[in-house]
Write an enzyme that holds these catalytic residues in place. Structure first.
Site, PDB file in Angstrom:
ATOM      1  CG  HIS A  96      -0.420  -0.147   2.522  1.00 12.31           C
ATOM      2  ND1 HIS A  96       0.039  -1.360   2.995  1.00 12.31           N
ATOM      3  CD2 HIS A  96      -0.237   0.744   3.523  1.00 12.31           C
ATOM      4  CE1 HIS A  96       0.467  -1.212   4.229  1.00 12.31           C
ATOM      5  NE2 HIS A  96       0.322   0.067   4.581  1.00 12.31           N
ATOM      6  CG  HIS A  98       0.909   5.434   3.761  1.00 16.74           C
ATOM      7  ND1 HIS A  98      -0.032   5.429   4.765  1.00 16.74           N
ATOM      8  CD2 HIS A  98       1.610   4.276   3.894  1.00 16.74           C
ATOM      9  CE1 HIS A  98       0.093   4.318   5.470  1.00 16.74           C
ATOM     10  NE2 HIS A  98       1.075   3.599   4.953  1.00 16.74           N
TER      11      HIS A  98
END
Length: 143
Positions: A96, A98
């Site tokens: 992931h 950010h």
């Protein structure tokens, strides 16, 4: 136990989606640094950046690039901080990215941790040589 981000991709875990297509799902972080903090994940489970295939990497980061601009414009931010953790400090073992909206003097400092400069030029040269050598060697079992 199911990966929480795979559950988001499958629609079994609620989130506030800001974008999705055949490659990625992007949604608001539940514990944002600032409002508008977005996470971008690949639809296919890949634990780290090095688990993406060469064919997946370009399309994934094209979406990250687009979303970084959207976060900046949508939140009227001065800029963004874009970050990826690989294993260490990775709260969910699914890749992931950010995207955090930033303002000058917003309280975040550097990369959020203290810097450790090289003691001298020779230490820096040795570190550079190790990374260059690793580029020419086959990856280990973890990528």
């Amino acid at each position: 136990m199911e990966c929480p981000f795979c559950a988001i991709v499958a629609g079994r875990q609620p989130c506030l989606r800001v974008m999705e297509d055949g490659e990625v799902v992007a949604f608001l972080d539940r514990r944002p640094l600032f409002p508008g903090h977005v996470l971008v994940i690949p639809r296919r489970h890949a634990q780290t950046l090095t688990d993406l295939t060469a064919q997946e990497t370009g399309p994934f980061f094209l979406r990250v690039r687009r979303l970084a601009g959207a976060v900046e414009r949508g939140m009227a931010a001065a800029g963004t901080f874009v970050a990826v953790n690989n294993r260490v400090s990775q709260s969910v073992p699914h890749l992931h990215v950010h995207i955090v909206p930033r303002e000058r003097r917003d309280g975040l400092r550097g990369f959020f941790w203290p810097r450790h400069p090289y003691p001298d030029e020779e230490h820096a040269r040795r570190a550079a040589a190790r990374v260059r050598a690793a580029l020419d060697s086959p990856p280990g079992p973890d990528g």
